[in-house]
Design a protein around this motif. Structure first.
Motif, PDB file in Angstrom:
ATOM      1  N   ASP A 159       0.843  -1.202   0.000  1.00 18.96           N
ATOM      2  CA  ASP A 159       0.000   0.000   0.000  1.00 18.96           C
ATOM      3  C   ASP A 159       0.880   1.256   0.000  1.00 18.96           C
ATOM      4  O   ASP A 159       1.588   1.527   0.975  1.00 18.96           O
ATOM      5  N   PRO A 160       0.837   2.034  -1.086  1.00 16.68           N
ATOM      6  CA  PRO A 160       1.726   3.204  -1.157  1.00 16.68           C
ATOM      7  C   PRO A 160       1.466   4.241  -0.052  1.00 16.68           C
ATOM      8  O   PRO A 160       2.377   5.001   0.291  1.00 16.68           O
ATOM      9  N   HIS A 161       0.257   4.246   0.497  1.00 15.70           N
ATOM     10  CA  HIS A 161      -0.039   5.201   1.577  1.00 15.70           C
ATOM     11  C   HIS A 161       0.624   4.784   2.888  1.00 15.70           C
ATOM     12  O   HIS A 161       0.896   5.623   3.742  1.00 15.70           O
ATOM     13  N   GLN A 162       0.836   3.484   3.034  1.00 16.67           N
ATOM     14  CA  GLN A 162       1.469   2.968   4.248  1.00 16.67           C
ATOM     15  C   GLN A 162       2.995   2.935   4.109  1.00 16.67           C
ATOM     16  O   GLN A 162       3.703   2.824   5.096  1.00 16.67           O
ATOM     17  N   ARG A 163       3.470   2.982   2.882  1.00 18.86           N
ATOM     18  CA  ARG A 163       4.912   2.864   2.622  1.00 18.86           C
ATOM     19  C   ARG A 163       5.666   4.038   3.240  1.00 18.86           C
ATOM     20  O   ARG A 163       5.185   5.167   3.242  1.00 18.86           O
ATOM     21  N   ILE A 164       6.860   3.761   3.733  1.00 19.61           N
ATOM     22  CA  ILE A 164       7.658   4.803   4.383  1.00 19.61           C
ATOM     23  C   ILE A 164       8.115   5.840   3.340  1.00 19.61           C
ATOM     24  O   ILE A 164       8.340   5.508   2.171  1.00 19.61           O
ATOM     25  N   THR A 165       8.217   7.095   3.766  1.00 18.41           N
ATOM     26  CA  THR A 165       8.711   8.151   2.868  1.00 18.41           C
ATOM     27  C   THR A 165      10.240   8.212   2.985  1.00 18.41           C
ATOM     28  O   THR A 165      10.823   7.638   3.908  1.00 18.41           O
ATOM     29  N   ALA A 166      10.861   8.947   2.068  1.00 19.06           N
ATOM     30  CA  ALA A 166      12.322   9.068   2.109  1.00 19.06           C
ATOM     31  C   ALA A 166      12.761   9.738   3.412  1.00 19.06           C
ATOM     32  O   ALA A 166      13.707   9.295   4.070  1.00 19.06           O
ATOM     33  N   ALA A 167      12.061  10.804   3.800  1.00 16.18           N
ATOM     34  CA  ALA A 167      12.422  11.541   5.011  1.00 16.18           C
ATOM     35  C   ALA A 167      12.315  10.637   6.235  1.00 16.18           C
ATOM     36  O   ALA A 167      13.205  10.623   7.097  1.00 16.18           O
ATOM     37  N   ALA A 168      11.231   9.851   6.316  1.00 16.92           N
ATOM     38  CA  ALA A 168      11.040   8.961   7.460  1.00 16.92           C
ATOM     39  C   ALA A 168      12.054   7.813   7.443  1.00 16.92           C
ATOM     40  O   ALA A 168      12.554   7.398   8.490  1.00 16.92           O
ATOM     41  N   ALA A 169      12.361   7.323   6.242  1.00 19.19           N
ATOM     42  CA  ALA A 169      13.323   6.215   6.135  1.00 19.19           C
ATOM     43  C   ALA A 169      14.692   6.644   6.675  1.00 19.19           C
ATOM     44  O   ALA A 169      15.389   5.865   7.319  1.00 19.19           O
ATOM     45  N   LEU A 170      15.041   7.916   6.429  1.00 21.39           N
ATOM     46  CA  LEU A 170      16.333   8.410   6.901  1.00 21.39           C
ATOM     47  C   LEU A 170      16.389   8.488   8.432  1.00 21.39           C
ATOM     48  O   LEU A 170      17.461   8.561   9.018  1.00 21.39           O
ATOM     49  N   GLN A 171      15.194   8.503   9.062  1.00 18.18           N
ATOM     50  CA  GLN A 171      15.123   8.517  10.533  1.00 18.18           C
ATOM     51  C   GLN A 171      15.080   7.103  11.107  1.00 18.18           C
ATOM     52  O   GLN A 171      15.065   6.917  12.319  1.00 18.18           O
ATOM     53  N   HIS A 172      15.005   6.116  10.258  1.00 21.40           N
ATOM     54  CA  HIS A 172      14.880   4.725  10.709  1.00 21.40           C
ATOM     55  C   HIS A 172      16.110   4.289  11.515  1.00 21.40           C
ATOM     56  O   HIS A 172      17.215   4.786  11.278  1.00 21.40           O
ATOM     57  N   ASP A 173      15.882   3.359  12.441  1.00 23.70           N
ATOM     58  CA  ASP A 173      16.957   2.850  13.304  1.00 23.70           C
ATOM     59  C   ASP A 173      18.179   2.368  12.518  1.00 23.70           C
ATOM     60  O   ASP A 173      19.296   2.413  13.018  1.00 23.70           O
ATOM     61  N   PHE A 174      17.953   1.888  11.311  1.00 29.29           N
ATOM     62  CA  PHE A 174      19.059   1.374  10.502  1.00 29.29           C
ATOM     63  C   PHE A 174      20.151   2.430  10.334  1.00 29.29           C
ATOM     64  O   PHE A 174      21.333   2.102  10.198  1.00 29.29           O
ATOM     65  N   PHE A 175      19.748   3.691  10.351  1.00 37.06           N
ATOM     66  CA  PHE A 175      20.738   4.754  10.173  1.00 37.06           C
ATOM     67  C   PHE A 175      21.218   5.338  11.502  1.00 37.06           C
ATOM     68  O   PHE A 175      22.018   6.250  11.517  1.00 37.06           O
ATOM     69  N   GLN A 176      20.687   4.806  12.617  1.00 33.84           N
ATOM     70  CA  GLN A 176      21.175   5.210  13.935  1.00 33.84           C
ATOM     71  C   GLN A 176      22.186   4.149  14.355  1.00 33.84           C
ATOM     72  O   GLN A 176      21.898   3.302  15.184  1.00 33.84           O
ATOM     73  N   ILE A 177      23.351   4.206  13.754  1.00 34.07           N
ATOM     74  CA  ILE A 177      24.344   3.133  13.754  1.00 34.07           C
ATOM     75  C   ILE A 177      24.539   2.359  15.055  1.00 34.07           C
ATOM     76  O   ILE A 177      24.495   1.146  15.064  1.00 34.07           O
ATOM     77  N   LYS A 178      24.709   3.066  16.207  1.00 32.64           N
ATOM     78  CA  LYS A 178      25.188   2.419  17.428  1.00 32.64           C
ATOM     79  C   LYS A 178      24.303   1.279  17.928  1.00 32.64           C
ATOM     80  O   LYS A 178      24.778   0.350  18.550  1.00 32.64           O
ATOM     81  N   THR A 179      23.007   1.347  17.651  1.00 32.01           N
ATOM     82  CA  THR A 179      22.072   0.418  18.287  1.00 32.01           C
ATOM     83  C   THR A 179      22.326  -1.056  18.003  1.00 32.01           C
ATOM     84  O   THR A 179      22.000  -1.896  18.808  1.00 32.01           O
ATOM     85  N   HIS A 180      22.917  -1.364  16.860  1.00 34.17           N
ATOM     86  CA  HIS A 180      22.978  -2.796  16.550  1.00 34.17           C
ATOM     87  C   HIS A 180      24.245  -3.242  15.845  1.00 34.17           C
ATOM     88  O   HIS A 180      24.363  -4.378  15.465  1.00 34.17           O
ATOM     89  N   LEU A 181      25.185  -2.349  15.708  1.00 39.29           N
ATOM     90  CA  LEU A 181      26.337  -2.677  14.885  1.00 39.29           C
ATOM     91  C   LEU A 181      27.153  -3.850  15.426  1.00 39.29           C
ATOM     92  O   LEU A 181      27.365  -4.838  14.741  1.00 39.29           O
ATOM     93  N   ASP A 182      27.554  -3.755  16.722  1.00 35.24           N
ATOM     94  CA  ASP A 182      28.490  -4.741  17.264  1.00 35.24           C
ATOM     95  C   ASP A 182      27.891  -6.140  17.328  1.00 35.24           C
ATOM     96  O   ASP A 182      28.592  -7.122  17.145  1.00 35.24           O
ATOM     97  N   VAL A 183      26.595  -6.207  17.579  1.00 32.45           N
ATOM     98  CA  VAL A 183      25.941  -7.501  17.719  1.00 32.45           C
ATOM     99  C   VAL A 183      26.195  -8.380  16.495  1.00 32.45           C
ATOM    100  O   VAL A 183      26.306  -9.598  16.602  1.00 32.45           O
ATOM    101  N   HIS A 184      26.305  -7.720  15.350  1.00 31.98           N
ATOM    102  CA  HIS A 184      26.353  -8.512  14.138  1.00 31.98           C
ATOM    103  C   HIS A 184      27.744  -8.672  13.543  1.00 31.98           C
ATOM    104  O   HIS A 184      27.905  -9.276  12.507  1.00 31.98           O
ATOM    105  N   VAL A 185      28.714  -8.130  14.238  1.00 29.79           N
ATOM    106  CA  VAL A 185      30.065  -8.214  13.679  1.00 29.79           C
ATOM    107  C   VAL A 185      30.514  -9.667  13.559  1.00 29.79           C
ATOM    108  O   VAL A 185      31.013 -10.101  12.515  1.00 29.79           O
ATOM    109  N   ALA A 186      30.288 -10.439  14.633  1.00 32.66           N
ATOM    110  CA  ALA A 186      30.690 -11.843  14.637  1.00 32.66           C
ATOM    111  C   ALA A 186      29.967 -12.607  13.529  1.00 32.66           C
ATOM    112  O   ALA A 186      30.573 -13.361  12.771  1.00 32.66           O
ATOM    113  N   ALA A 187      28.690 -12.383  13.449  1.00 31.91           N
ATOM    114  CA  ALA A 187      27.874 -13.059  12.435  1.00 31.91           C
ATOM    115  C   ALA A 187      28.365 -12.708  11.038  1.00 31.91           C
ATOM    116  O   ALA A 187      28.455 -13.552  10.156  1.00 31.91           O
TER     117      ALA A 187
END
Ligand code: ADP
Ligand code: MG
Length: 398
Positions: free
Chosen positions: A281-309
Protein backbone atom coordinates in the motif's frame (compact mmCIF):
# COMPACT_ATOMS: atom_id res chain seq x y z
CA UNK A 1 1.78 17.79 -19.70
CA UNK A 2 2.16 18.51 -23.37
CA UNK A 3 1.62 22.20 -22.72
CA UNK A 4 4.43 22.19 -20.24
CA UNK A 5 6.79 20.66 -22.78
CA UNK A 6 5.81 23.12 -25.47
CA UNK A 7 6.52 26.06 -23.27
CA UNK A 8 9.82 24.44 -22.33
CA UNK A 9 10.78 24.14 -26.00
CA UNK A 10 10.01 27.78 -26.67
CA UNK A 11 11.87 28.84 -23.59
CA UNK A 12 14.76 26.64 -24.51
CA UNK A 13 15.13 28.20 -27.95
CA UNK A 14 16.23 31.35 -26.16
CA UNK A 15 18.87 29.63 -24.07
CA UNK A 16 22.52 30.11 -25.03
CA UNK A 17 23.18 26.35 -24.85
CA UNK A 18 21.42 25.84 -28.14
CA UNK A 19 24.50 24.86 -30.10
CA UNK A 20 25.27 22.50 -32.90
CA UNK A 21 26.93 19.12 -32.56
CA UNK A 22 30.09 20.60 -34.07
CA UNK A 23 30.45 22.82 -31.06
CA UNK A 24 30.54 19.84 -28.78
CA UNK A 25 33.40 18.36 -30.77
CA UNK A 26 35.20 21.70 -30.82
CA UNK A 27 35.13 21.84 -27.05
CA UNK A 28 35.49 18.19 -26.09
CA UNK A 29 37.39 15.17 -27.26
CA UNK A 30 35.22 12.05 -27.15
CA UNK A 31 36.84 8.81 -25.97
CA UNK A 32 35.82 5.25 -25.09
CA UNK A 33 32.31 4.08 -24.42
CA UNK A 34 31.34 3.89 -20.75
CA UNK A 35 27.82 2.60 -21.11
CA UNK A 36 24.78 2.32 -23.31
CA UNK A 37 21.10 2.95 -22.97
CA UNK A 38 18.09 2.41 -25.20
CA UNK A 39 18.77 5.44 -27.39
CA UNK A 40 22.03 6.73 -26.02
CA UNK A 41 25.72 6.02 -25.83
CA UNK A 42 27.76 7.35 -22.93
CA UNK A 43 31.41 8.12 -23.58
CA UNK A 44 34.33 9.40 -21.63
CA UNK A 45 35.31 12.83 -22.91
CA UNK A 46 37.95 15.43 -22.17
CA UNK A 47 37.28 19.14 -22.05
CA UNK A 48 40.03 20.53 -24.28
CA UNK A 49 40.53 23.80 -22.39
CA UNK A 50 40.87 22.30 -18.94
CA UNK A 51 41.94 18.70 -19.59
CA UNK A 52 39.15 17.64 -17.24
CA UNK A 53 37.33 14.39 -17.85
CA UNK A 54 33.57 14.08 -18.10
CA UNK A 55 31.00 11.59 -19.31
CA UNK A 56 28.94 12.61 -22.32
CA UNK A 57 25.58 11.02 -23.03
CA UNK A 58 24.97 11.25 -26.74
CA UNK A 59 21.32 10.83 -27.58
CA UNK A 60 20.71 9.91 -31.17
CA UNK A 61 17.22 11.19 -31.87
CA UNK A 62 16.91 9.57 -35.27
CA UNK A 63 18.96 6.42 -34.54
CA UNK A 64 16.84 3.61 -35.94
CA UNK A 65 13.70 5.61 -36.32
CA UNK A 66 12.22 7.82 -38.96
CA UNK A 67 13.20 11.45 -38.19
CA UNK A 68 9.61 12.60 -38.62
CA UNK A 69 8.11 9.81 -36.55
CA UNK A 70 6.38 10.11 -33.22
CA UNK A 71 9.15 7.95 -31.78
CA UNK A 72 11.83 10.46 -32.77
CA UNK A 73 9.76 13.22 -31.16
CA UNK A 74 9.34 11.11 -28.03
CA UNK A 75 13.08 10.56 -27.75
CA UNK A 76 13.70 14.27 -28.17
CA UNK A 77 11.03 15.27 -25.67
CA UNK A 78 12.26 12.72 -23.14
CA UNK A 79 15.78 14.10 -23.44
CA UNK A 80 14.53 17.67 -22.98
CA UNK A 81 12.58 16.55 -19.93
CA UNK A 82 15.67 14.87 -18.57
CA UNK A 83 17.62 18.11 -18.96
CA UNK A 84 14.82 20.04 -17.28
CA UNK A 85 14.77 17.63 -14.33
CA UNK A 86 18.57 17.70 -13.99
CA UNK A 87 18.53 21.50 -13.84
CA UNK A 88 15.78 21.49 -11.25
CA UNK A 89 17.77 19.02 -9.16
CA UNK A 90 21.22 20.58 -9.50
CA UNK A 91 23.36 20.99 -6.42
CA UNK A 92 22.81 17.79 -4.46
CA UNK A 93 25.98 15.76 -3.78
CA UNK A 94 24.22 12.48 -4.61
CA UNK A 95 22.62 13.56 -7.85
CA UNK A 96 24.65 13.55 -11.04
CA UNK A 97 25.86 17.00 -12.05
CA UNK A 98 25.06 18.20 -15.55
CA UNK A 99 28.07 20.20 -16.67
CA UNK A 100 27.17 21.18 -20.23
CA UNK A 101 24.45 20.66 -22.84
CA UNK A 102 24.51 20.77 -26.64
CA UNK A 103 21.34 20.49 -28.61
CA UNK A 104 20.94 19.87 -32.30
CA UNK A 105 17.88 18.46 -34.06
CA UNK A 106 19.44 15.02 -34.51
CA UNK A 107 21.79 14.72 -31.52
CA UNK A 108 21.76 15.82 -27.93
CA UNK A 109 24.94 15.93 -25.89
CA UNK A 110 24.62 15.87 -22.14
CA UNK A 111 27.98 16.36 -20.46
CA UNK A 112 27.99 14.94 -16.92
CA UNK A 113 30.47 14.76 -14.10
CA UNK A 114 32.39 11.51 -14.53
CA UNK A 115 31.72 8.59 -12.21
CA UNK A 116 34.84 6.52 -12.52
CA UNK A 117 33.62 3.57 -10.52
CA UNK A 118 30.66 3.09 -12.85
CA UNK A 119 27.36 1.53 -11.88
CA UNK A 120 26.38 0.25 -8.48
CA UNK A 121 25.20 -2.75 -10.50
CA UNK A 122 28.78 -3.56 -11.58
CA UNK A 123 30.07 -2.97 -8.09
CA UNK A 124 27.47 -5.39 -6.79
CA UNK A 125 28.48 -7.93 -9.44
CA UNK A 126 32.05 -7.76 -8.20
CA UNK A 127 31.35 -8.04 -4.51
CA UNK A 128 28.09 -10.08 -4.77
CA UNK A 129 26.68 -8.86 -1.47
CA UNK A 130 27.35 -5.83 0.65
CA UNK A 131 27.85 -5.67 4.39
CA UNK A 132 25.24 -3.91 6.47
CA UNK A 133 27.72 -1.11 6.95
CA UNK A 134 28.27 -0.53 3.22
CA UNK A 135 24.57 -0.94 2.59
CA UNK A 136 23.91 1.73 5.22
CA UNK A 137 26.35 4.15 3.57
CA UNK A 138 24.82 3.61 0.13
CA UNK A 139 21.17 3.64 1.21
CA UNK A 140 21.66 6.79 3.28
CA UNK A 141 23.02 8.63 0.25
CA UNK A 142 20.38 7.17 -2.06
CA UNK A 143 17.50 8.06 0.26
CA UNK A 144 19.00 11.52 0.77
CA UNK A 145 18.91 12.03 -2.99
CA UNK A 146 15.35 10.69 -3.19
CA UNK A 147 14.19 13.03 -0.43
CA UNK A 148 15.70 15.95 -2.33
CA UNK A 149 14.11 14.83 -5.61
CA UNK A 150 10.69 14.43 -3.97
CA UNK A 151 10.93 17.76 -2.17
CA UNK A 152 11.16 19.32 -5.62
CA UNK A 153 8.10 17.43 -6.80
CA UNK A 154 9.95 15.13 -9.14
CA UNK A 155 9.50 11.35 -9.28
CA UNK A 156 12.49 9.48 -10.72
CA UNK A 157 10.56 6.31 -11.72
CA UNK A 158 13.59 4.28 -12.78
CA UNK A 159 15.76 3.81 -9.71
CA UNK A 160 17.88 0.68 -10.02
CA UNK A 161 21.54 -0.25 -9.58
CA UNK A 162 22.35 0.60 -13.23
CA UNK A 163 21.16 4.14 -12.71
CA UNK A 164 23.12 4.65 -9.54
CA UNK A 165 26.72 5.56 -10.27
CA UNK A 166 29.70 5.78 -7.98
CA UNK A 167 32.63 8.16 -7.98
CA UNK A 168 36.19 7.50 -6.78
CA UNK A 169 35.21 7.77 -3.11
CA UNK A 170 32.24 5.42 -3.58
CA UNK A 171 29.84 8.32 -3.32
CA UNK A 172 26.50 7.48 -4.82
CA UNK A 173 25.23 9.56 -7.76
CA UNK A 174 21.67 9.08 -8.93
CA UNK A 175 21.46 9.42 -12.68
CA UNK A 176 19.21 8.75 -15.70
CA UNK A 177 16.25 11.07 -15.27
CA UNK A 178 14.94 9.92 -18.66
CA UNK A 179 11.70 8.66 -17.07
CA UNK A 180 11.48 11.37 -14.43
CA UNK A 181 8.12 13.06 -14.06
CA UNK A 182 7.59 16.53 -12.76
CA UNK A 183 4.42 16.80 -10.75
CA UNK A 184 2.56 20.01 -11.31
CA UNK A 185 -0.15 21.45 -9.11
CA UNK A 186 -2.85 20.09 -11.41
CA UNK A 187 -1.11 16.80 -11.97
CA UNK A 188 -0.13 15.17 -8.70
CA UNK A 189 -0.64 11.64 -9.97
CA UNK A 190 0.83 9.57 -12.77
CA UNK A 191 -0.66 6.67 -14.67
CA UNK A 192 1.70 5.53 -17.42
CA UNK A 193 3.44 2.22 -17.12
CA UNK A 194 7.14 2.92 -17.12
CA UNK A 195 10.21 1.73 -15.32
CA UNK A 196 12.02 -1.58 -15.20
CA UNK A 197 9.94 -4.70 -14.47
CA UNK A 198 11.82 -5.99 -11.41
CA UNK A 199 11.67 -2.59 -9.74
CA UNK A 200 8.08 -1.65 -10.57
CA UNK A 201 5.90 -0.78 -7.61
CA UNK A 202 2.58 -2.66 -7.23
CA UNK A 203 0.53 0.50 -7.71
CA UNK A 204 2.19 1.18 -11.08
CA UNK A 205 1.03 -2.23 -12.25
CA UNK A 206 -2.40 -1.75 -10.70
CA UNK A 207 -2.79 1.67 -12.29
CA UNK A 208 -2.50 -0.10 -15.61
CA UNK A 209 -4.68 -3.10 -14.94
CA UNK A 210 -7.98 -1.56 -13.99
CA UNK A 211 -9.96 1.23 -15.55
CA UNK A 212 -10.59 3.21 -12.40
CA UNK A 213 -7.43 3.07 -10.39
CA UNK A 214 -5.77 5.73 -8.30
CA UNK A 215 -2.76 7.25 -10.00
CA UNK A 216 0.66 6.71 -8.48
CA UNK A 217 3.40 9.10 -7.39
CA UNK A 218 6.48 9.51 -5.23
CA UNK A 219 6.12 6.25 -3.24
CA UNK A 220 7.16 4.25 -6.34
CA UNK A 221 10.74 5.47 -5.82
CA UNK A 222 10.72 4.18 -2.24
CA UNK A 223 9.57 0.77 -3.44
CA UNK A 224 12.52 0.73 -5.85
CA UNK A 225 14.79 1.67 -2.93
CA UNK A 226 13.44 -1.39 -1.11
CA UNK A 227 14.25 -3.63 -4.08
CA UNK A 228 17.74 -2.11 -4.21
CA UNK A 229 18.39 -2.48 -0.49
CA UNK A 230 17.21 -6.10 -0.52
CA UNK A 231 19.47 -6.82 -3.52
CA UNK A 232 22.50 -5.17 -1.90
CA UNK A 233 22.22 -7.34 1.20
CA UNK A 234 21.21 -10.62 -0.45
CA UNK A 235 22.95 -10.47 -3.82
CA UNK A 236 19.74 -11.34 -5.64
CA UNK A 237 16.52 -9.40 -6.16
CA UNK A 238 13.38 -9.86 -4.01
CA UNK A 239 11.07 -10.40 -6.96
CA UNK A 240 12.30 -12.60 -9.68
CA UNK A 241 10.76 -15.38 -11.71
CA UNK A 242 11.55 -16.80 -15.10
CA UNK A 243 8.02 -16.08 -16.12
CA UNK A 244 7.55 -12.36 -16.09
CA UNK A 245 3.84 -12.66 -15.33
CA UNK A 246 4.59 -14.61 -12.17
CA UNK A 247 7.15 -12.04 -11.14
CA UNK A 248 4.68 -9.22 -11.66
CA UNK A 249 2.09 -11.10 -9.62
CA UNK A 250 4.58 -11.53 -6.78
CA UNK A 251 5.25 -7.81 -6.90
CA UNK A 252 1.56 -6.95 -6.71
CA UNK A 253 1.13 -9.29 -3.76
CA UNK A 254 4.33 -8.11 -2.12
CA UNK A 255 5.47 -11.70 -2.10
CA UNK A 256 9.12 -11.93 -1.13
CA UNK A 257 10.94 -13.49 1.78
CA UNK A 258 13.96 -13.38 4.03
CA UNK A 259 14.07 -17.18 4.15
CA UNK A 260 17.26 -17.87 2.20
CA UNK A 261 20.55 -18.36 4.08
CA UNK A 262 21.83 -14.95 2.99
CA UNK A 263 19.44 -13.43 5.48
CA UNK A 264 20.43 -15.54 8.48
CA UNK A 265 23.14 -13.12 9.49
CA UNK A 266 21.32 -9.93 8.64
CA UNK A 267 19.86 -8.08 11.60
CA UNK A 268 16.19 -7.30 12.22
CA UNK A 269 16.72 -3.58 11.83
CA UNK A 270 17.63 -3.61 8.11
CA UNK A 271 14.91 -6.18 7.48
CA UNK A 272 12.41 -3.88 9.13
CA UNK A 273 13.43 -1.01 6.86
CA UNK A 274 13.11 -3.25 3.79
CA UNK A 275 9.61 -4.27 4.95
CA UNK A 276 8.61 -0.63 5.29
CA UNK A 277 9.95 0.15 1.83
CA UNK A 278 8.41 -2.93 0.22
CA UNK A 279 4.96 -2.18 1.61
CA UNK A 280 2.32 -2.85 -1.04
CA UNK A 281 0.00 0.00 0.00
CA UNK A 282 1.73 3.20 -1.16
CA UNK A 283 -0.04 5.20 1.58
CA UNK A 284 1.47 2.97 4.25
CA UNK A 285 4.91 2.86 2.62
CA UNK A 286 7.66 4.80 4.38
CA UNK A 287 8.71 8.15 2.87
CA UNK A 288 12.32 9.07 2.11
CA UNK A 289 12.42 11.54 5.01
CA UNK A 290 11.04 8.96 7.46
CA UNK A 291 13.32 6.21 6.13
CA UNK A 292 16.33 8.41 6.90
CA UNK A 293 15.12 8.52 10.53
CA UNK A 294 14.88 4.73 10.71
CA UNK A 295 16.96 2.85 13.30
CA UNK A 296 19.06 1.37 10.50
CA UNK A 297 20.74 4.75 10.17
CA UNK A 298 21.17 5.21 13.93
CA UNK A 299 24.34 3.13 13.75
CA UNK A 300 25.19 2.42 17.43
CA UNK A 301 22.07 0.42 18.29
CA UNK A 302 22.98 -2.80 16.55
CA UNK A 303 26.34 -2.68 14.88
CA UNK A 304 28.49 -4.74 17.26
CA UNK A 305 25.94 -7.50 17.72
CA UNK A 306 26.35 -8.51 14.14
CA UNK A 307 30.07 -8.21 13.68
CA UNK A 308 30.69 -11.84 14.64
CA UNK A 309 27.87 -13.06 12.43
CA UNK A 310 29.17 -10.98 9.59
CA UNK A 311 32.59 -12.54 9.86
CA UNK A 312 31.04 -15.98 9.85
CA UNK A 313 29.08 -15.17 6.73
CA UNK A 314 32.14 -13.79 5.05
CA UNK A 315 34.09 -16.96 5.74
CA UNK A 316 31.31 -19.16 4.42
CA UNK A 317 31.00 -17.01 1.33
CA UNK A 318 34.69 -17.37 0.66
CA UNK A 319 34.34 -21.12 1.02
CA UNK A 320 31.40 -21.14 -1.34
CA UNK A 321 33.35 -19.15 -3.83
CA UNK A 322 36.26 -21.55 -3.67
CA UNK A 323 33.95 -24.52 -4.17
CA UNK A 324 32.20 -22.73 -7.00
CA UNK A 325 35.47 -22.18 -8.77
CA UNK A 326 36.16 -25.90 -8.71
CA UNK A 327 32.74 -26.69 -10.05
CA UNK A 328 32.72 -23.98 -12.59
CA UNK A 329 32.43 -26.21 -15.62
CA UNK A 330 29.31 -27.85 -14.33
CA UNK A 331 26.17 -26.45 -15.72
CA UNK A 332 23.66 -28.11 -13.43
CA UNK A 333 22.32 -25.81 -10.76
CA UNK A 334 22.73 -28.43 -8.03
CA UNK A 335 26.27 -29.70 -8.23
CA UNK A 336 26.15 -31.67 -4.98
CA UNK A 337 23.96 -34.74 -4.67
CA UNK A 338 21.30 -35.14 -2.06
CA UNK A 339 22.97 -38.22 -0.60
CA UNK A 340 26.08 -36.23 0.01
CA UNK A 341 24.13 -33.58 1.82
CA UNK A 342 22.42 -36.12 4.03
CA UNK A 343 25.71 -37.75 4.90
CA UNK A 344 27.33 -34.51 5.85
CA UNK A 345 24.80 -32.22 7.53
CA UNK A 346 27.61 -29.90 8.54
CA UNK A 347 27.71 -28.75 4.96
CA UNK A 348 24.03 -28.14 4.53
CA UNK A 349 24.29 -24.45 5.04
CA UNK A 350 27.08 -24.19 2.54
CA UNK A 351 25.19 -26.38 0.11
CA UNK A 352 22.08 -24.29 0.40
CA UNK A 353 24.22 -21.32 -0.30
CA UNK A 354 25.68 -23.01 -3.32
CA UNK A 355 22.27 -23.69 -4.70
CA UNK A 356 21.56 -20.04 -4.25
CA UNK A 357 24.81 -19.16 -5.90
CA UNK A 358 23.86 -21.32 -8.84
CA UNK A 359 20.53 -19.60 -9.04
CA UNK A 360 22.36 -16.35 -8.67
CA UNK A 361 24.40 -17.14 -11.76
CA UNK A 362 21.17 -17.38 -13.66
CA UNK A 363 20.57 -13.79 -12.82
CA UNK A 364 23.67 -12.93 -14.74
CA UNK A 365 25.26 -11.36 -11.70
CA UNK A 366 28.00 -13.91 -11.61
CA UNK A 367 29.64 -13.04 -14.86
CA UNK A 368 33.11 -11.75 -14.30
CA UNK A 369 35.90 -10.72 -16.54
CA UNK A 370 38.67 -12.95 -17.85
CA UNK A 371 38.83 -16.62 -17.04
CA UNK A 372 35.17 -16.88 -16.22
CA UNK A 373 34.13 -15.56 -19.56
CA UNK A 374 34.33 -18.91 -21.36
CA UNK A 375 32.12 -20.57 -18.85
CA UNK A 376 29.78 -17.68 -19.11
CA UNK A 377 29.59 -18.08 -22.85
CA UNK A 378 28.77 -21.75 -22.40
CA UNK A 379 25.45 -21.38 -20.77
CA UNK A 380 24.86 -17.89 -19.70
CA UNK A 381 24.07 -15.98 -22.84
CA UNK A 382 20.48 -17.03 -23.11
CA UNK A 383 19.85 -16.66 -19.41
CA UNK A 384 21.61 -13.36 -19.30
CA UNK A 385 19.61 -12.12 -22.20
CA UNK A 386 16.43 -13.26 -20.55
CA UNK A 387 17.40 -11.60 -17.32
CA UNK A 388 18.31 -8.44 -19.14
CA UNK A 389 14.92 -8.25 -20.72
CA UNK A 390 13.12 -9.25 -17.57
CA UNK A 391 14.93 -7.26 -14.96
CA UNK A 392 16.95 -4.55 -16.54
CA UNK A 393 15.32 -3.50 -19.72
CA UNK A 394 13.15 -0.52 -19.46
CA UNK A 395 9.61 -0.48 -20.59
CA UNK A 396 7.40 2.43 -21.33
CA UNK A 397 3.86 2.14 -22.48
CA UNK A 398 1.79 5.26 -22.60
P1 ADP B 1 19.93 5.58 -20.48
O1 ADP B 1 18.93 6.63 -20.14
O2 ADP B 1 20.02 5.39 -21.97
O3 ADP B 1 19.75 4.31 -19.70
P2 ADP B 1 22.02 6.39 -18.67
O4 ADP B 1 22.02 7.82 -18.31
O5 ADP B 1 21.43 5.44 -17.65
O6 ADP B 1 21.35 6.18 -20.10
O7 ADP B 1 23.51 5.93 -19.01
C1 ADP B 1 23.75 4.64 -19.53
C2 ADP B 1 24.97 4.03 -18.85
O8 ADP B 1 26.14 4.83 -19.13
C3 ADP B 1 24.90 4.00 -17.34
O9 ADP B 1 24.18 2.88 -16.88
C4 ADP B 1 26.39 3.96 -16.98
O10 ADP B 1 26.92 2.68 -17.14
C5 ADP B 1 27.02 4.86 -18.01
N1 ADP B 1 27.10 6.24 -17.51
C6 ADP B 1 26.14 7.17 -17.58
N2 ADP B 1 26.53 8.33 -17.01
C7 ADP B 1 27.79 8.14 -16.57
C8 ADP B 1 28.74 8.97 -15.84
N3 ADP B 1 28.45 10.22 -15.49
N4 ADP B 1 29.94 8.42 -15.52
C9 ADP B 1 30.22 7.14 -15.87
N5 ADP B 1 29.38 6.32 -16.51
C10 ADP B 1 28.16 6.79 -16.87
MG1 MG C 1 19.90 3.93 -17.57
Amino acid sequence: MMGMLDSFHEEHDELPERQQAAEFYAKYQAKEILGRGASSVVRLCVEKDTGREYAVKVIDVNGDVNPDSQEARDIYDAAMKEIQALRLLAGHPNIIELHDVFISPAFLFLVFELCRKGELFDYLNRVVTLSEKKTRIIMQQLLGAVRFIHDRNVVHRDLKPENILMDDELNVKVTDFGFAAMLTDEQQGLTDLCGTPGYLAPEVLRANMYEKQAPYGKPVDLWACGVIMYTLLAGYPPFWHRKQMVMLRHIMEGQYSFASPEWADVGDVPKDLIRRLLTVDPHQRITAAAALQHDFFQIKTHLDVHVAARLRLKRSLLLVRAVTRLRRLRITPQPISRVQVQRDPYKIRVVRKMVDVAAFRMYGHWVHKGEEQNRADLFQNSLKLEMKTLMHSQIKVN
